[in-house]
Design a protein around this motif. Structure first.
Motif, PDB file in Angstrom:
ATOM      1  N   GLY A   1       0.817  -1.220   0.000  1.00 63.81           N
ATOM      2  CA  GLY A   1       0.000   0.000   0.000  1.00 63.81           C
ATOM      3  C   GLY A   1       0.841   1.257   0.000  1.00 63.81           C
ATOM      4  N   THR A   2       1.914   1.236   0.778  1.00 64.57           N
ATOM      5  CA  THR A   2       2.826   2.381   0.802  1.00 64.57           C
ATOM      6  C   THR A   2       3.456   2.579  -0.565  1.00 64.57           C
ATOM      7  OG1 THR A   2       3.299   2.006   3.143  1.00 64.57           O
ATOM      8  CG2 THR A   2       4.860   3.366   1.917  1.00 64.57           C
ATOM      9  N   ALA A   3       3.892   1.484  -1.186  1.00 66.73           N
ATOM     10  CA  ALA A   3       4.493   1.574  -2.519  1.00 66.73           C
ATOM     11  C   ALA A   3       3.478   2.093  -3.535  1.00 66.73           C
ATOM     12  CB  ALA A   3       5.028   0.210  -2.949  1.00 66.73           C
ATOM     13  N   LYS A   4       2.293   1.521  -3.533  1.00 64.11           N
ATOM     14  CA  LYS A   4       1.261   1.900  -4.507  1.00 64.11           C
ATOM     15  C   LYS A   4       0.887   3.371  -4.378  1.00 64.11           C
ATOM     16  CE  LYS A   4      -3.653   1.124  -5.413  1.00 64.11           C
ATOM     17  NZ  LYS A   4      -4.779   0.219  -5.235  1.00 64.11           N
ATOM     18  N   TYR A   5       0.514   3.803  -3.182  1.00 59.89           N
ATOM     19  CA  TYR A   5       0.042   5.177  -3.012  1.00 59.89           C
ATOM     20  C   TYR A   5       1.191   6.180  -3.051  1.00 59.89           C
ATOM     21  CZ  TYR A   5      -4.635   3.482  -2.216  1.00 59.89           C
ATOM     22  OH  TYR A   5      -5.865   2.891  -2.392  1.00 59.89           O
ATOM     23  N   GLY A   6       2.373   5.788  -2.599  1.00 60.65           N
ATOM     24  CA  GLY A   6       3.527   6.681  -2.682  1.00 60.65           C
ATOM     25  C   GLY A   6       3.941   6.938  -4.118  1.00 60.65           C
ATOM     26  N   VAL A   7       3.992   5.884  -4.932  1.00 60.68           N
ATOM     27  CA  VAL A   7       4.341   6.039  -6.347  1.00 60.68           C
ATOM     28  C   VAL A   7       3.248   6.835  -7.060  1.00 60.68           C
ATOM     29  CG1 VAL A   7       4.592   4.787  -8.533  1.00 60.68           C
ATOM     30  CG2 VAL A   7       5.874   4.073  -6.515  1.00 60.68           C
ATOM     31  N   ALA A   8       1.995   6.553  -6.775  1.00 56.65           N
ATOM     32  CA  ALA A   8       0.896   7.293  -7.403  1.00 56.65           C
ATOM     33  C   ALA A   8       1.019   8.787  -7.102  1.00 56.65           C
ATOM     34  CB  ALA A   8      -0.446   6.743  -6.919  1.00 56.65           C
ATOM     35  N   ALA A   9       1.330   9.135  -5.857  1.00 61.53           N
ATOM     36  CA  ALA A   9       1.494  10.546  -5.497  1.00 61.53           C
ATOM     37  C   ALA A   9       2.716  11.145  -6.192  1.00 61.53           C
ATOM     38  CB  ALA A   9       1.618  10.690  -3.980  1.00 61.53           C
ATOM     39  N   LEU A  10       3.781  10.376  -6.273  1.00 66.25           N
ATOM     40  CA  LEU A  10       4.987  10.829  -6.968  1.00 66.25           C
ATOM     41  C   LEU A  10       4.674  11.161  -8.430  1.00 66.25           C
ATOM     42  CD1 LEU A  10       8.122  11.112  -6.606  1.00 66.25           C
ATOM     43  CD2 LEU A  10       8.278   8.786  -7.451  1.00 66.25           C
ATOM     44  N   LEU A  11       3.771  10.400  -9.035  1.00 66.51           N
ATOM     45  CA  LEU A  11       3.382  10.620 -10.425  1.00 66.51           C
ATOM     46  C   LEU A  11       2.306  11.695 -10.577  1.00 66.51           C
ATOM     47  CD1 LEU A  11       3.291   6.904 -11.601  1.00 66.51           C
ATOM     48  CD2 LEU A  11       5.069   8.605 -12.050  1.00 66.51           C
ATOM     49  N   GLY A  12       1.819  12.203  -9.448  1.00 66.95           N
ATOM     50  CA  GLY A  12       0.809  13.257  -9.501  1.00 66.95           C
ATOM     51  C   GLY A  12      -0.611  12.757  -9.628  1.00 66.95           C
ATOM     52  N   TRP A  13      -0.854  11.483  -9.364  1.00 65.06           N
ATOM     53  CA  TRP A  13      -2.193  10.920  -9.460  1.00 65.06           C
ATOM     54  C   TRP A  13      -3.005  11.279  -8.225  1.00 65.06           C
ATOM     55  CZ3 TRP A  13      -0.991   5.126 -10.847  1.00 65.06           C
ATOM     56  CH2 TRP A  13      -0.332   5.075 -12.082  1.00 65.06           C
ATOM     57  N   SER A  14      -4.288  11.452  -8.392  1.00 63.28           N
ATOM     58  CA  SER A  14      -5.177  11.677  -7.254  1.00 63.28           C
ATOM     59  C   SER A  14      -5.422  10.341  -6.547  1.00 63.28           C
ATOM     60  CB  SER A  14      -6.509  12.259  -7.723  1.00 63.28           C
ATOM     61  OG  SER A  14      -7.226  11.287  -8.462  1.00 63.28           O
ATOM     62  N   VAL A  15      -5.924  10.406  -5.330  1.00 66.89           N
ATOM     63  CA  VAL A  15      -6.272   9.191  -4.593  1.00 66.89           C
ATOM     64  C   VAL A  15      -7.329   8.397  -5.364  1.00 66.89           C
ATOM     65  CG1 VAL A  15      -7.362   8.314  -2.486  1.00 66.89           C
ATOM     66  CG2 VAL A  15      -5.635  10.103  -2.332  1.00 66.89           C
ATOM     67  N   GLU A  16      -8.252   9.103  -5.985  1.00 70.48           N
ATOM     68  CA  GLU A  16      -9.300   8.426  -6.747  1.00 70.48           C
ATOM     69  C   GLU A  16      -8.705   7.611  -7.897  1.00 70.48           C
ATOM     70  OE1 GLU A  16     -10.798  11.347  -4.230  1.00 70.48           O
ATOM     71  OE2 GLU A  16      -9.464  11.751  -5.914  1.00 70.48           O
ATOM     72  N   VAL A  17      -7.698   8.158  -8.564  1.00 69.94           N
ATOM     73  CA  VAL A  17      -7.050   7.433  -9.664  1.00 69.94           C
ATOM     74  C   VAL A  17      -6.238   6.265  -9.111  1.00 69.94           C
ATOM     75  CG1 VAL A  17      -5.301   7.581 -11.486  1.00 69.94           C
ATOM     76  CG2 VAL A  17      -7.000   9.392 -11.237  1.00 69.94           C
ATOM     77  N   SER A  18      -5.468   6.502  -8.053  1.00 72.92           N
ATOM     78  CA  SER A  18      -4.613   5.434  -7.526  1.00 72.92           C
ATOM     79  C   SER A  18      -5.420   4.263  -6.984  1.00 72.92           C
ATOM     80  CB  SER A  18      -3.640   5.971  -6.475  1.00 72.92           C
ATOM     81  OG  SER A  18      -4.302   6.683  -5.475  1.00 72.92           O
ATOM     82  N   ARG A  19      -6.644   4.508  -6.546  1.00 75.25           N
ATOM     83  CA  ARG A  19      -7.509   3.409  -6.083  1.00 75.25           C
ATOM     84  C   ARG A  19      -7.896   2.467  -7.220  1.00 75.25           C
ATOM     85  NH1 ARG A  19     -11.333   6.865  -2.130  1.00 75.25           N
ATOM     86  NH2 ARG A  19     -10.041   6.688  -0.277  1.00 75.25           N
ATOM     87  N   THR A  20      -7.822   2.930  -8.459  1.00 71.42           N
ATOM     88  CA  THR A  20      -8.211   2.089  -9.593  1.00 71.42           C
ATOM     89  C   THR A  20      -7.092   1.159 -10.042  1.00 71.42           C
ATOM     90  OG1 THR A  20      -7.511   3.655 -11.320  1.00 71.42           O
ATOM     91  CG2 THR A  20      -9.748   3.921 -10.430  1.00 71.42           C
ATOM     92  N   VAL A  21      -5.898   1.352  -9.524  1.00 70.03           N
ATOM     93  CA  VAL A  21      -4.741   0.535  -9.902  1.00 70.03           C
ATOM     94  C   VAL A  21      -4.655  -0.653  -8.955  1.00 70.03           C
ATOM     95  CG1 VAL A  21      -2.234   0.541 -10.145  1.00 70.03           C
ATOM     96  CG2 VAL A  21      -3.532   2.564 -10.753  1.00 70.03           C
ATOM     97  N   GLY A  22      -4.367  -1.811  -9.488  1.00 72.50           N
ATOM     98  CA  GLY A  22      -4.286  -3.018  -8.673  1.00 72.50           C
ATOM     99  C   GLY A  22      -3.199  -2.950  -7.614  1.00 72.50           C
ATOM    100  N   SER A  23      -3.423  -3.680  -6.543  1.00 73.68           N
ATOM    101  CA  SER A  23      -2.443  -3.768  -5.465  1.00 73.68           C
ATOM    102  C   SER A  23      -1.256  -4.622  -5.899  1.00 73.68           C
ATOM    103  CB  SER A  23      -3.078  -4.400  -4.227  1.00 73.68           C
ATOM    104  OG  SER A  23      -4.133  -3.603  -3.771  1.00 73.68           O
ATOM    105  N   LEU A  24      -0.168  -4.472  -5.187  1.00 75.94           N
ATOM    106  CA  LEU A  24       1.010  -5.287  -5.457  1.00 75.94           C
ATOM    107  C   LEU A  24       0.867  -6.637  -4.770  1.00 75.94           C
ATOM    108  CD1 LEU A  24       3.876  -2.704  -4.911  1.00 75.94           C
ATOM    109  CD2 LEU A  24       2.834  -3.415  -7.054  1.00 75.94           C
ATOM    110  N   ALA A  25       1.247  -7.686  -5.461  1.00 76.08           N
ATOM    111  CA  ALA A  25       1.285  -9.015  -4.856  1.00 76.08           C
ATOM    112  C   ALA A  25       2.455  -9.075  -3.872  1.00 76.08           C
ATOM    113  CB  ALA A  25       1.436 -10.077  -5.943  1.00 76.08           C
ATOM    114  N   ASN A  26       2.445 -10.070  -3.009  1.00 77.88           N
ATOM    115  CA  ASN A  26       3.513 -10.224  -2.032  1.00 77.88           C
ATOM    116  C   ASN A  26       4.863 -10.386  -2.744  1.00 77.88           C
ATOM    117  OD1 ASN A  26       4.444 -10.412   0.609  1.00 77.88           O
ATOM    118  ND2 ASN A  26       4.336 -12.642   0.597  1.00 77.88           N
TER     119      ASN A  26
END
Length: 108
Positions: free
Chosen positions: A52-77
């Protein structure tokens, strides 16, 4: 009851259930990711983080909104995201580009 609301997407109860808000997580992760990358300019940097940290941190780094980042799949273990810093910014928001998402051992 509050935890079930949080799991269903109601982030207004984050403090009540002892969770960090997504906005605070994004800020914290983005600062850490940029600090790590700037410590090795032009080099390769590996950052270990929860999915979750990786997903939302990278999304923010790319300038994506939370709404957009929620549409991207989670990372597998034990999977990762590969970013490439581009020489010239192709947008006003970021100098980073995703070159791989949810990569695993079979991708190397």
């Amino acid at each position: 009851a509050a935890f079930e609301r949080w799991r269903a997407g109601d982030r207004s109860v984050a403090d009540e259930v002892g969770m960090e808000s997504l906005e605070d997580l994004e800020k914290r992760a983005t600062v850490a990711f940029l600090d790590a990358a700037q410590a090795h300019p032009g080099g390769r940097t590996v950052i270990a983080a929860h999915g979750g940290t990786a997903k939302y941190g990278v999304a923010a780094l790319l300038g994506w909104s939370v709404e957009v980042s929620r549409t991207v799949g989670s990372l597998a273990n034990c999977h990762w995201i590969e970013l490439v810093e581009v020489g010239k910014s192709f947008s006003k928001q970021t100098r980073w580009r995703i070159s791989g998402w949810n990569l695993g051992p079979w991708n190397v």
